[in-house]
Design a protein around this motif. Structure first.
Motif, short mmCIF file in Angstrom:
data_model
loop_
_atom_site.label_atom_id
_atom_site.label_comp_id
_atom_site.label_asym_id
_atom_site.label_seq_id
_atom_site.Cartn_x
_atom_site.Cartn_y
_atom_site.Cartn_z
N GLU A 189 0.82 -1.21 0.00
CA GLU A 189 0.00 0.00 0.00
C GLU A 189 0.85 1.26 0.00
OE1 GLU A 189 -3.31 2.10 -0.46
OE2 GLU A 189 -3.23 -0.10 -0.40
N SER A 190 1.97 1.23 0.70
CA SER A 190 2.84 2.41 0.76
C SER A 190 3.37 2.78 -0.63
CB SER A 190 4.01 2.16 1.72
OG SER A 190 4.75 1.00 1.32
N ALA A 191 3.67 1.75 -1.45
CA ALA A 191 4.15 2.01 -2.81
C ALA A 191 3.02 2.56 -3.67
CB ALA A 191 4.71 0.72 -3.42
N LEU A 192 1.81 2.03 -3.48
CA LEU A 192 0.66 2.53 -4.23
C LEU A 192 0.41 4.00 -3.93
CD1 LEU A 192 -1.96 -0.37 -4.10
CD2 LEU A 192 -0.53 0.33 -6.02
N GLN A 193 0.57 4.37 -2.67
CA GLN A 193 0.36 5.77 -2.28
C GLN A 193 1.35 6.69 -2.98
OE1 GLN A 193 0.47 5.84 2.00
NE2 GLN A 193 -1.46 4.74 2.22
N ILE A 194 2.58 6.22 -3.17
CA ILE A 194 3.58 7.01 -3.89
C ILE A 194 3.15 7.18 -5.35
CG2 ILE A 194 5.95 7.01 -4.77
CD1 ILE A 194 6.75 5.57 -2.16
N LEU A 195 2.72 6.09 -5.98
CA LEU A 195 2.31 6.14 -7.38
C LEU A 195 1.06 6.98 -7.57
CD1 LEU A 195 2.96 2.43 -8.46
CD2 LEU A 195 4.23 4.44 -9.19
N GLN A 196 0.17 6.97 -6.60
CA GLN A 196 -1.07 7.74 -6.71
C GLN A 196 -0.80 9.23 -6.85
OE1 GLN A 196 -4.38 6.95 -6.92
NE2 GLN A 196 -3.76 4.83 -7.16
N LYS A 197 0.33 9.68 -6.35
CA LYS A 197 0.66 11.11 -6.38
C LYS A 197 1.35 11.52 -7.69
CE LYS A 197 1.27 11.22 -1.35
NZ LYS A 197 2.24 11.42 -0.25
N ILE A 198 1.69 10.54 -8.52
CA ILE A 198 2.42 10.84 -9.76
C ILE A 198 1.42 10.99 -10.90
CG2 ILE A 198 4.16 10.06 -11.40
CD1 ILE A 198 5.48 8.52 -9.13
N GLU A 199 1.17 12.23 -11.29
CA GLU A 199 0.23 12.51 -12.38
C GLU A 199 0.92 12.54 -13.73
OE1 GLU A 199 -2.98 12.74 -12.08
OE2 GLU A 199 -3.07 12.62 -9.90
N GLN A 200 2.25 12.51 -13.74
CA GLN A 200 3.00 12.56 -15.00
C GLN A 200 2.98 11.19 -15.70
OE1 GLN A 200 6.95 13.73 -13.84
NE2 GLN A 200 6.47 15.92 -13.92
N PRO A 201 3.16 11.19 -17.02
CA PRO A 201 3.37 9.92 -17.72
C PRO A 201 4.64 9.25 -17.20
CG PRO A 201 2.93 11.71 -19.27
CD PRO A 201 3.15 12.35 -17.93
N VAL A 202 4.67 7.93 -17.28
CA VAL A 202 5.82 7.20 -16.74
C VAL A 202 6.48 6.34 -17.82
CG1 VAL A 202 5.03 7.14 -14.35
CG2 VAL A 202 4.27 5.35 -15.92
N VAL A 203 7.80 6.35 -17.80
CA VAL A 203 8.60 5.38 -18.57
C VAL A 203 8.99 4.31 -17.56
CG1 VAL A 203 10.76 4.99 -19.80
CG2 VAL A 203 9.47 7.09 -20.21
N VAL A 204 8.59 3.07 -17.81
CA VAL A 204 8.81 2.00 -16.84
C VAL A 204 9.85 1.03 -17.39
CG1 VAL A 204 7.72 0.26 -15.38
CG2 VAL A 204 6.37 2.22 -16.21
N VAL A 205 10.98 0.93 -16.69
CA VAL A 205 12.06 0.03 -17.08
C VAL A 205 12.20 -1.04 -16.01
CG1 VAL A 205 14.51 -0.17 -17.65
CG2 VAL A 205 13.25 1.91 -18.27
N ALA A 206 12.02 -2.30 -16.41
CA ALA A 206 12.14 -3.42 -15.48
C ALA A 206 13.34 -4.27 -15.86
CB ALA A 206 10.87 -4.26 -15.50
N VAL A 207 14.03 -4.79 -14.86
CA VAL A 207 15.15 -5.68 -15.12
C VAL A 207 14.81 -7.06 -14.55
CG1 VAL A 207 16.38 -5.03 -12.99
CG2 VAL A 207 17.66 -6.00 -14.92
N VAL A 208 15.08 -8.09 -15.34
CA VAL A 208 14.84 -9.47 -14.93
C VAL A 208 16.09 -10.29 -15.24
CG1 VAL A 208 12.34 -9.34 -15.32
CG2 VAL A 208 13.84 -10.09 -17.18
N GLY A 209 16.14 -11.46 -14.64
CA GLY A 209 17.28 -12.33 -14.90
C GLY A 209 17.56 -13.22 -13.71
#
Length: 499
Positions: free
Chosen positions: A20-40
């Protein structure tokens, strides 16, 4: 964000959950997002690359033992270095193939979520892109089992996934080979395409060899490769985040800088179907929708997720629009009573602002259902504000008449009009009150109704004073009474026309 936070964690019973704490951070971001994920695979140095993309030496946990440090999916939101008014969201995923987990399905779920949430996915591996490295990417072959575009019962061509999947980057760490193909020097990208080349034949061995390569080629047509040399002395690799740049090899830093510049320049804003740009808030809602679906045992469906997202966004847009309208009207309410044209003009202004607010956030309200609901809610609220304004006007008019008629009331109580000629005096005083009232209350929406009620209230007093006036004959009393009623009617009619 000064440091990363856990976005998706694992409960004690092995189920994925969104923090929930992470969701609250994202809820405040009204800008478009570039999402880069790393896997391996775990312990391949994924976190180091993500820290560099964040412009930091430390942040995502690197660790210095064989134990995997990152659990679940961690998130770090930073201003995008090259795209204005855009947020870069970095997702560092739990290492795949961790022997402590012993659950390949969990790894596939993590990999699938990284694909679903990102606009660019970085596959991090060590050594070379050989058959073993590609076989370890069995998660790619299972993607369509863990992700559906439409309902699970509806068959969709695999090529449709391309429209929804992120761009693909393969980062090969500790690369020591010569990139030589058929006696010619090859680029990183040519090396990757050579590794993904299919074999001819229909044998089981050939089909097994081709399957992961076919999946990578089919699902990720936008591909890029980077080969990183050893960063430093093998004894220092485990402490890479604490090393002075002078202790890190120049070729490694050069590739790392090139990798970062490429990510910043080529990674696109995360988009949904129909080109709808994803904001931080939308990304959070998507993450929760996907994780809840996976935790329930179902397969995430891209179309259903978009439908669920549109419901969330449109309901929120409706509420935001109403709040804009209510906020403006509540401030206006403090100035009640107002003229009808003034309150109507302000209502139209706030109504427009509410609609613009709704349109800015609404998503796929194709049938106008939520916009219609907003309009109806505003209409009902406007009726309530009109009623409040009328009540305020009524109170003001009544208070005004009470003040204006106070001297006349005192005279009545003292019997001032109960004498010969008292009726004429009373009528003149009453006429003065009406004239002053009309002069002072001419802007009030309830001017006519309140005056009419006041005159009706004084009708009984008028009759009593008229009967007590000995100066008048019975016939004169009758004429005066009719004249008073006629005058009252004319005054009320006139005020009604004016309002």
């Amino acid at each position: 964000m000064d440091e990363p936070v856990c976005l998706i964690d694992t409960t004690s019973d092995g189920r994925l959950c969104v923090q929930e704490s992470a969701l609250q951070i994202l809820q405040k971001i009204e800008q478009p997002v570039v999402v880069v994920a790393v896997v391996g695979l775990y312990r391949t140095g994924k976190s180091y690359l993500m820290n560099r993309l964040a412009g930091k030496q430390t942040g995502f946990a690197l660790g210095s033992t064989i134990e995997s440090k990152t659990k679940g999916i961690w998130m770090w939101c930073v201003p995008h270095p090259t795209k204005k008014e855009t947020t870069l969201v970095l997702l560092d995923t739990e290492g795949l193939g961790d022997v402590d987990k012993g659950d390949s399905k969990h790894d596939t779920k993590i990999f699938s979520l990284a694909v679903l949430l990102s606009s660019t996915i970085v596959l991090n591996s060590r050594g070379t892109i050989d058959n073993r490295a590609i076989e370890e990417m069995q998660y790619v072959t299972e993607l369509t089992e863990y992700i559906k575009i439409k309902s699970p019962d509806e068959v969709v061509d695999d090529s449709e996934f391309v429209k929804f999947f992120p761009s693909f980057i393969w980062a090969v760490r500790d690369f020591t080979l010569q990139r030589n193909i058929n006696g010619k020097d090859a680029t990183d990208d040519e090396y990757l395409e050579f590794a993904l080349k299919l074999k001819l034949g229909n044998s089981v061995q050939v089909m097994n060899y081709n399957l992961p390569r076919e999946c990578i080629r089919k699902y990720f047509p936008s591909r890029k490769c980077f080969t990183f040399p050893f960063p430093t002395n093998p004894d220092n690799v485990s402490y890479l985040e604490t090393l002075d740049p002078a202790e890190i090899s120049k070729p490694f830093l050069e590739v790392t800088d090139y990798f970062s510049r490429f990510i910043f320049g080529h990674s696109q804003v995360k988009n949904l179907k129909d080109g709808h740009k994803v904001t931080g808030r939308v990304l959070g809602n998507l993450a929760k929708t996907y994780v809840d679906t996976i935790s329930s045992g179902a397969v995430p469906c891209l179309e259903n997720a978009v439908i669920a997202l549109s419901t969330i966004e449109n309901e929120a847009a409706l509420q935001e629009g109403l709040e804009v309208y209510q906020s403006g009207m509540e401030k206006l309410k403090k100035s009640f009573p107002l003229e009808l044209n003034e309150i109507t003009s302000e209502h139209q202004c706030f109504n427009l602002m509410a609609t613009q607010t709704f349109m800015k956030r609404s998503f796929r309200d194709t049938d106008g259902k939520y916009l219609t609901s907003l309009e109806e809610s505003i209409r009902h609220q406007f009726d309530r504000y009109l009623s409040n304004n009328e009540k305020a006007s009524e109170d003001k008019c009544e208070s005004l008449l009470s003040v204006l008629s106070e001297p006349m009331t005192e005279r009545i109580n003292k019997g001032f009009y109960a004498r010969a000629g008292g009726y004429d005096l009373f009528c003149r005083d009453l006429e003065d009150i009406v004239n002053q009232y009309n002069l002072l209350a001419y802007k009030e929406v309830k001017i006519a109704e309140v005056l009419e009620k006041f005159l009706q209230h004084t009708a009984t007093l008028t009759t009593a004073i008229l009967q007590a006036d000995d100066k008048l004959t019975e016939n004169e009393r009758r004429i005066c009474g009719k004249r008073f009623l006629f005058s009252t009617h004319i005054v009320c009619l006139k005020n009604n026309i004016l309002t």
